[in-house]
Design an enzyme around this catalytic site. Sequence first.
Site, mmCIF file in Angstrom:
data_model
loop_
_atom_site.group_PDB
_atom_site.id
_atom_site.type_symbol
_atom_site.label_atom_id
_atom_site.label_comp_id
_atom_site.label_asym_id
_atom_site.label_seq_id
_atom_site.Cartn_x
_atom_site.Cartn_y
_atom_site.Cartn_z
ATOM 1 N N HIS A 1 -0.289 -0.559 10.415
ATOM 2 C CA HIS A 1 -0.662 0.880 10.302
ATOM 3 C C HIS A 1 -2.297 0.784 10.508
ATOM 4 O O HIS A 1 -3.072 0.030 10.079
ATOM 5 C CB HIS A 1 -0.335 1.718 9.054
ATOM 6 N N ASP A 2 -2.595 2.097 11.089
ATOM 7 C CA ASP A 2 -3.826 2.263 11.463
ATOM 8 C C ASP A 2 -4.641 1.354 12.267
ATOM 9 O O ASP A 2 -5.839 0.780 12.073
ATOM 10 C CB ASP A 2 -4.818 2.506 10.206
ATOM 11 N N SER B 1 5.010 7.353 2.812
ATOM 12 C CA SER B 1 5.413 6.320 3.699
ATOM 13 C C SER B 1 6.718 5.913 3.151
ATOM 14 O O SER B 1 7.699 5.636 3.760
ATOM 15 C CB SER B 1 4.535 5.471 4.136
ATOM 16 N N GLY C 1 0.926 -1.243 0.008
ATOM 17 C CA GLY C 1 0.069 -0.041 0.049
ATOM 18 C C GLY C 1 0.876 1.297 0.034
ATOM 19 O O GLY C 1 1.351 1.569 0.960
ATOM 20 N N SER D 1 -1.939 -6.868 -4.295
ATOM 21 C CA SER D 1 -0.743 -7.298 -3.404
ATOM 22 C C SER D 1 -1.122 -9.100 -3.444
ATOM 23 O O SER D 1 0.073 -9.935 -3.206
ATOM 24 C CB SER D 1 -1.358 -6.874 -1.943
ATOM 25 N N GLY E 1 -6.136 2.768 -5.961
ATOM 26 C CA GLY E 1 -7.001 3.274 -4.659
ATOM 27 C C GLY E 1 -7.796 2.283 -4.067
ATOM 28 O O GLY E 1 -8.323 1.369 -4.540
ATOM 29 N N ASP F 1 1.750 -2.102 -4.840
ATOM 30 C CA ASP F 1 0.240 -1.158 -4.955
ATOM 31 C C ASP F 1 -0.244 -1.436 -6.425
ATOM 32 O O ASP F 1 0.491 -1.178 -7.417
ATOM 33 C CB ASP F 1 0.476 0.114 -4.580
ATOM 34 N N HIS G 1 -8.011 -0.977 3.906
ATOM 35 C CA HIS G 1 -8.469 -1.055 5.324
ATOM 36 C C HIS G 1 -9.683 -1.971 5.653
ATOM 37 O O HIS G 1 -10.200 -2.089 6.862
ATOM 38 C CB HIS G 1 -8.102 0.254 5.950
#
Length: 205
Positions: free
Chosen positions: A164-165, A47, A41, A119, A70, A66, A139
């Site tokens: 992350h997140d 990042s 991602g 991915s 989106g 990626d 996510h």
Amino acid sequence: MPPDLLRAAVKAKGFMPADEGLALFETACEYGSRGPLCEIGSYCGKSAVYLGAAARLAGTVVVTVDHHRGSEEIQPGWEHHDPSLMDHCVGKMDSLPTFRQTIAHAGLEDEVVAVVGRSETVARLWNTPLAMLFIDGGHSEDPVRADYEGWSPHVMPGGALVFHDIYPDPADGGQAPYRVYLEALATGAYKEVRHTGSLRVLERL
């Protein structure tokens, strides 16, 4: 972190808070001497600048995976949609041109290797042990689980799995990454070694 690369990271389009970005950089510096880094991602490359800076210092590379069309939350009609990233020729999002500009402007094209594809497709072809894996793709439940199941087996013993997140409180954000993070811990194959904001660093035992 070198000041010029820190400026490039802060300036880049994306959602990585500076404290979490620096924690990502420091983690990548710590583990990068053991082998390559991988990011799932990439969006517009924010990042990847933190990771690329660490890769340069550690003498390794970061592979970013990626499809650049989106994730769900940045599609038209969703909260984080950016109309400037629409490819109107095909009617889809396309963050790849902005990603390439971000990496080029940071001077990190030798350290950051972009793989453009889904991915789960790339994971089936991958066989290189990873010193660090950073999961920050879609996510919702299916994408997060696919990223974890497809890529975590490639994390070398003593390497790092970074999420992350991660939001324990549903009021702060989506729960799919948090559930997968808990599952990773429950396997007994990892121990948590760092926590900065929504960033969690697990080390493979």
